[in-house]
Scaffold this active site. Structure first.
Site, short mmCIF file in Angstrom:
data_model
loop_
_atom_site.label_atom_id
_atom_site.label_comp_id
_atom_site.label_asym_id
_atom_site.label_seq_id
_atom_site.Cartn_x
_atom_site.Cartn_y
_atom_site.Cartn_z
N TYR A 13 2.90 9.77 0.03
CA TYR A 13 4.01 9.18 0.80
C TYR A 13 5.37 9.44 0.13
CZ TYR A 13 0.23 6.27 2.78
OH TYR A 13 -0.93 5.81 3.35
N ASP B 124 0.84 -1.20 0.00
CA ASP B 124 0.00 0.00 0.00
C ASP B 124 0.88 1.25 0.00
OD1 ASP B 124 -2.99 1.03 0.84
OD2 ASP B 124 -1.40 2.29 1.68
N HIS C 57 -7.48 9.69 -1.86
CA HIS C 57 -6.84 9.68 -0.53
C HIS C 57 -7.68 10.41 0.53
CE1 HIS C 57 -2.60 9.26 1.37
NE2 HIS C 57 -3.53 9.07 2.27
N LYS D 131 -2.74 5.97 -4.09
CA LYS D 131 -3.83 6.92 -3.80
C LYS D 131 -3.53 8.26 -4.43
CE LYS D 131 -3.77 4.74 0.75
NZ LYS D 131 -2.32 4.53 1.00
#
Ligand code: A2P
Length: 287
Positions: free
Chosen positions: A48, A43, A106, A73
């Site tokens: 990120y 994931d 997200h 996302k």
């Protein structure tokens, strides 16, 4: 329960690796170790800033693409509706793949309205570049909004969930709508692992506290994406399928709920608050 959960003939490994702060060469090595020890569900997210690391780890692992389940996302707090498609193309390049298994919104923040955003996402599914479309950080009102708008094919909703955070109303709506629940920060970023009740249950089952928490989630049908940068703990987290928590102990774990959030910043956008709300021009508005 199960190593996989299935929706509409799509299998998703019920434990995935959360990668929220795995970055750089070190992060890439950790993801590589996860693949080596058996993780097949990774994931990540544009936010990120580690899609490249995930892509590098996957390509050097030599694991066949079909054997992997990759989620990313769209960073909807920053990416406007008109930029979603281009940003997704960049994600695919970074991930070194032609498709993701799951593409999530997200946060429920959008330029025009929820319908426009969902439409853009589902067009990516039509192109087969995103095999499944899901949402993240949507509260039960927003999930209902998606359904009312006619989007009945939402694969999952990824939210924070663990024994310290009850998500009663959301769970009810997800079940009713046949949307898979995915738990991020399932260990409350480690906070749960010193809880006396959890430690006692862990002792009883001769398991690690993290395994108790992850098994508790699994027995409720939740997919979980614990983050660990340590090989031993990664192995513990994926090795939860050879024991069952009794109904009595499941209830005991439920009784620990105290509305604790390990990721309160998600509340900065107000999107997870289970209060009366509606989707407005720029996202959720409380009413
Ligand atoms: P580490 O990366 O050093 O293993 P969450 O997924 O809820 O956000 O929790 C992540 C935190 O929990 C990280 O600090 C991680 O540390 C720690 N953690 C993950 N798995 C375990 C485990 N099996 N036992 C103890 N701590 C763990």
């Amino acid at each position: 329960m199960s190593e996989f959960f299935t929706k509409d003939n799509v299998n998703i490994p019920s434990i995935g690796l959360g990668t929220w702060d795995l970055r750089g060469k070190k992060g890439e090595d950790v993801i590589q170790v996860a693949l080596d020890v058996g993780y097949r569900h990774i994931d990540t997210a544009q936010m990120y800033d580690n899609e490249k690391e995930v892509g590098n780890a996957i390509s050097s692992s030599k694991i066949e693409r079909e054997k992997l389940f990759i989620t990313t996302k769209i960073y909807t707090l920053v990416i406007k509706n008109e930029g979603i498609k281009d940003s997704f193309e960049k994600s695919l390049i970074n991930l070194k793949t032609d498709y993701v298994d799951l593409l999530l919104i997200h946060f429920p923040a959008f330029t025009t309205n929820l319908n426009d955003m969902l439409k853009i996402l589902f067009e990516l599914k039509e192109n087969n570049k995103a095999k499944n479309i899901g949402i993240s950080n949507f509260n039960h009102n927003l999930v209902n909004d998606c359904i009312r708008l006619g989007y009945k094919d939402i694969f999952c909703n990824q939210v924070e969930y663990h024994p310290y955070l009850e998500q009663k109303e959301l769970i009810r709506v997800l079940k009713e709508s046949n949307i898979l629940p995915v738990a991020y920060s399932p260990l409350a970023k480690g906070k749960l692992l010193n809880d006396k009740v959890i430690l006692k249950i862990a002792e009883k089952y001769e398991k690690q506290p993290a395994q108790i928490v992850l098994r508790w989630l699994n027995q409720q049908g939740w997919i979980a994406i614990p983050k660990s940068a340590n090989e031993i703990r990664m192995k513990q987290n994926i090795n939860i399928f050879n024991f069952t928590i009794s109904d009595e102990d499941m209830i005991l774990l439920h009784s620990l709920a105290r509305n604790y959030r390990a990721v309160p910043c998600a509340l900065g956008t107000s999107h997870q608050i289970d209060l009366p709300s509606r989707h407005g021009v720029s996202g959720l508005e409380l009413i």
